[in-house]
Structures are given as structure tokens and as C-alpha cells.
Design an enzyme around this catalytic site. Structure first.
Site, PDB file in Angstrom:
ATOM      1  N   LYS A 223       0.787  -1.246   0.121  1.00  0.00           N
ATOM      2  CA  LYS A 223      -0.134   0.072   0.022  1.00  0.00           C
ATOM      3  C   LYS A 223       0.769   1.248  -0.083  1.00  0.00           C
ATOM      4  CE  LYS A 223      -4.511   0.924   0.065  1.00  0.00           C
ATOM      5  NZ  LYS A 223      -5.540   0.110  -0.314  1.00  0.00           N
TER       6      LYS A 223
ATOM      7  N   ASP B 225      -6.897   4.357  -4.365  1.00  0.00           N
ATOM      8  CA  ASP B 225      -7.852   4.204  -3.151  1.00  0.00           C
ATOM      9  C   ASP B 225      -8.379   5.646  -2.951  1.00  0.00           C
ATOM     10  OD1 ASP B 225      -7.660   2.355  -0.777  1.00  0.00           O
ATOM     11  OD2 ASP B 225      -7.617   4.198   0.257  1.00  0.00           O
TER      12      ASP B 225
END
Ligand code: NDP
Ligand code: 2IT
Length: 442
Positions: free
Chosen positions: A125, A165
Site C-alpha cells: 500500500k 484508493d
């Protein structure tokens, strides 16, 4: 002290001041206990110590200039957590709240989520504390290019494949892809969520929201009924929320709430999604404008969507947005199912309250895996230099979500209780990664 307790203490000591990361680690360590204690193989291979420590954590300076000519600096992150089962894979978040704890919790959860999809993708991430709100097109473009100038040296189609995201959608992925290509002179599937004219997959935009509703439908069907005729409360009004609402409506549900960080709307007639899409996807406006345009709607700038009576609740905004009080309110209003579209949207106390009241609860790692699953399908299409139809991708997505439900339910039944999908998802996700780590040695 048990092996799990010992690792938990070590991880806490090593990661002081990272509450979101510890929240995610605690949940996994607690729920995988029956597996870890069933064999000495996990301890002998230091699997828990290894799975809680990222392979590497990259932090970097992102300089850019604003429209007034001022030089600005943000911090960029990429945490490459675990690549036992495939290249690192996971989104990039642009939000002022981003810090190492948040990126690490997201990267950690991604390991198990990606494992559940059954596809060959590891966990990672990234993101930045850059705030895209109110920025001009030029500022967004310059930030994305600067961010990629550094990130490009750490990623690659077979190394690490970022995606969107919060705050990162098609526009930002486009600018980042352009910069990667320019720097590396490589046209490869290094990012997913790309535009359809340059290697993106049909149905990636819809995938997370659709996948969420597909798995919730599977969970409800297993309990004897579906979404049809149910009232649905959704939080957020971004990518996940919009396409969850679209699919819930298509399956005969009635979505009555949506929100953003300023407030929330309640439309007793059911949310008109064309209006939401125009406000959010076209004008990049605020959800408040919905109530100016649709007469049957109310706008509230305090409280939360969870105070509205509903059968199904789908938190699709951000972490810890549904707390114990919200859970108790939902239970009081006779909610039957909660599906997590966002990552870790429910606090630990909220999950406990919902499960104690026998509310069907599908955790994020299983429930929102549809987005990354279609990202993996985008990688496959890029490698083959082919593009599948919307129907092909959507059908594969449905099959993947059904498979995740089955794996989760089976593990829940074997190691916990039949509807403890939190334990089921964590255990099923963990087993595959742990086996791969053991097979590959230290
Ligand atoms: P978007 O940026 O498209 O939308 C985010 C939505 O959540 C916006 O309505 C935003 O409101 C709201 N929101 C964000 N932060 C906060 C906050 N701190 N407080 C209140 N509201 C907030 O993001 P996505 O829809 O892509 O992501 C939503 C969630 O889903 C995140 O948890 C993400 O990690 C998760 N997710 C996303 C996937 C994807 O494919 N995009 C895949 C799997 C999970 P505002 O505009 O006011 O900030
Ligand atoms: O949280 C997530 O799974 C995402 N933001 C999507 C990641 C991806 O690589 O598509």
C-alpha cells in the site's frame, strides 16, 4: 506467554504510536489462534514475526509547486509488505490523514485480502498526506508526476503494482502512468485502474462496489434471503459507495443514505444515483448539493448515516467510521447485515457488538476484495495484450466473490463458528500465505 502473545508484545513495542496498524494486527492475531496453536510449524518458521514486519517501507519527499508559485512538500509512502504469493499489490491513498500507521494497516490487510481472491498477488500500500481537495488540475498533475518520479524506481509490472484508493481515481492513475512510461521507457501494466484507452480493464471502476454487494448477497442467501426489498444505508459517496449503491439497487434493494466528510443525505424515495454521479464524478462537488437538487432528500451536517433505520449497512468511506454506539443503534433498528466496503471501517468494539447481536458481518478483507481482484484481472489482460468484455470481467468478479464467501464460510465453520466471517476470512487468507512462506524458506 503464548507464541501469539509474545509476538503481539514485540510488534506493539516495535511499532509504538501506530494505533491503526496495531488494530489490524490484533484482529488477525486474535482470530488465527486456532490455526497457529494447532501446529508448531508457524512458530518454528517465525511466520507471525515475519508476516507482521513489512519486507520494506519506503518514505520519500514529494516536492511540487502550487498555482501561486509556492514550493510545497508532501511525504510519499510505499510499504511493500509481503510478496509470498505474487508481486506487491495495493492502492495509493491521497488524504491529509495519511501516515505510516495508516499505510501499514492497509498494507497488512491487503496481504490477506489478496490471498482470499485466489489470484497471485502479494500485499502492499502507499500514498501521501497530500490533500487533493480544492487543488487545480495542474496542481494534481504536477503532484502525481513528482510522486511517480520517486515511486518509479521501486515498482514494476512484476515487482509492485499500485492502484487507486481514497483520493486516487482514473485521473491520477493516468498522470502517474504517463510519468512512469516517460521515465522508464516501458509500456507495461505497472498500475491498475487505468483508462480504457491505455490498458485499463472494463468493470474495474465498478468492481469494489459490485463485489461488495455480490458477497453480501451470497451471505444473505446462505441465511435464507437476499437483498431484494431491503433498505440499505451506505456511507461515503466515492468510487466504492457509488457502485455498491448501483448494484444494491439493481438487485432490488433501496439505498437511502450516502455521505461525505462534511455531512450526509437521507432520501426516503431512494437515492437517485445519476444525481450523485454528476455531483461527485463530474463536478467533484459536495454531497450537500444532492439535497438542493432532489426535493425528497434531507441533508444533515452532524450525526451519521447509521442513525437511519436500515436492514443492510455498507460502510464505504474510511477506517473506524462505525463505532460501538453506531453498532448499537443499528442493532436497535434491527439491522440484519453489515458489509465493509471501506478498509477497517468498524472499530473492534463495533464488530463485537454486531456479532454479539447475531448481525451477519462480512469484514473488509473479504467484502471489498472485488476491486483488487479485478486489478489482478487487469494485470492478466495487460500481460496477454488482450481486453476482455465487461460481461466476461463481471462474471469472473462474481465467481471470485462467491469463491471468497465459500472459503470464508468454510474456514469459519472449521475453526470458529459458522457465521464468524471475521475469523473465517483471516484464517483462509493467512493459510495460503503462510504455506507459501514456509515453502520458500526464510
Ligand atoms: P474515494 O476517494 O472515491 O471516496 C472516499 C469517500 O469517503 C468520499 O465520499 C469521502 O468524502 C469519504 N471519506 C474519506 N475520508 C473520510 C474521512 N476521514 N471522514 C469522512 N469521510 C471520508 O475513495 P474510495 O471510494 O475508493 O474508497 C473508500 C474506501 O474503500 C476506503 O476505505 C478505501 O480504502 C476502500 N477501498 C477502495 C477500493 C477501490 O477500489 N477504490 C478497494 C477496496 C477498498 P470526502 O470527499 O469529503 O473526503
Ligand atoms: O484497498 C484496496 O483493495 C484497494 N484500494 C484496491 C487495490 C488494487 O490494487 O486494486
Amino acid at each position: 506467554m503464548s507464541y501469539i502473545e509474545q509476538v503481539r508484545a514485540e510488534v506493539a513495542a516495535r511499532n509504538a504510536g501506530q494505533p491503526e496498524f496495531m488494530q489490524a494486527v490484533d484482529e488477525v492475531l486474535t482470530t488465527i489462534k486456532p490455526v497457529v496453536e494447532s501446529s508448531s510449524v508457524y512458530k518454528n518458521n517465525a511466520i507471525l514475526e515475519r508476516i507482521t514486519e513489512p519486507d520494506r517501507q519506503i518514505m520519500f519527499r514529494v516536492p511540487w509547486t502550487d498555482d501561486n508559485g509556492n514550493m510545497r512538500v508532501n511525504r510519499g509512502y510505499r510499504v511493500q509488505f509481503n510478496n509470498a504469493i505474487g508481486p506487491y499489490k495495493g492502492g495509493l491513498r491521497l488524504h491529509p490523514s495519511v501516515n505510516l500507521s495508516i499505510i501499514k494497516f492497509l498494507g497488512f490487510e491487503q496481504i490477506f485480502k489478496n490471498s482470499l481472491t485466489g489470484l497471485p498477488i502479494g500485499g502492499g500500500k502507499g500514498g501521501s498526506d497530500f490533500d487533493p481537495k480544492g487543488k487545480s488540475e495542474r496542481e494534481i498533475r504536477e503532484f502525481c508526476q513528482s510522486f511517480m518520479t520517486e515511486l518509479s524506481r521501486h515498482i514494476g509490472a512484476d515487482t509492485d503494482v499500485p492502484a487507486g484508493d481514497i483520493g486516487v481515481g482514473g485521473r491520477e492513475i493516468g498522470y502517474m502512468f504517463g510519468q512512469y512510461k516517460r521515465i522508464k521507457n516501458l509500456y507495461e501494466g505497472v498500475l491498475t485502474g487505468k483508462g480504457l484507452t491505455y490498458g485499463g480493464s472494463l468493470a474495474r471502476t465498478e468492481a469494489t462496489g459490485y463485489g461488495l454487494v455480490y458477497i453480501v448477497e451470497n451471505m444473505l442467501n446462505a441465511a435464507g434471503n437476499g437483498i431484494k426489498g431491503k433498505t440499505v444505508a451506505i456511507s461515503g459517496s466515492g468510487n466504492v459507495a457509488i457502485y455498491a449503491a448501483q448494484k444494491a439497487n439493481e438487485l432490488g434493494g433501496k439505498v437511502v443514505t450516502m455521505s461525505d466528510s462534511n455531512g450526509w443525505i437521507y432520501d426516503k424515495n431512494g437515492i437517485a444515483l445519476d444525481v450523485v454521479k454528476d455531483i461527485k464524478e463530474v463536478k467533484r462537488g459536495r454531497i450537500k448539493e444532492y439535497a438542493d437538487r432532489v426535493k425528497s432528500a434531507e441533508y444533515h451536517d452532524s450525526g451519521k448515516v447509521w442513525q437511519v433505520k436500515c436492514d443492510i449497512a455498507l460502510p464505504c468511506a474510511t477506517q473506524n467510521e462505525l463505532d460501538e454506539n453506531d453498532a448499537k443503534l443499528l442493532v436497535k433498528n434491527k439491522v440484519t447485515a453489515v458489509g465493509e466496503g471501506a478498509n477497517m471501517p468498524s472499530t473492534t468494539a463495533a464488530i463485537n457488538a454486531l456479532q454479539a447481536a447475531n448481525v451477519l458481518f462480512m469484514p473488509a478483507k473479504a467484502a471489498n476484495a472485488g476491486g483488487v481482484a479485478v486489478s489482478a484481472l487487469e494485470m492478466s489482460q495487460n500481460s496477454q495484450r488482450l481486453a476482455w468484455t465487461f460481461e466476461e470481467v463481471d462474471q469472473k468478479l462474481y465467481g471470485i466473490m462467491k469463491g471468497i464467501f465459500e472459503k470464508t464460510a468454510e474456514a469459519a465453520k472449521e475453526y470458529a463458528t459458522a457465521t464468524d466471517y471475521v475469523s473465517g476470512a483471516n484464517i483462509a487468507g493467512f493459510l495460503k500465505v503462510a504455506q507459501a512462506m514456509i515453502a520458500q524458506g526464510v
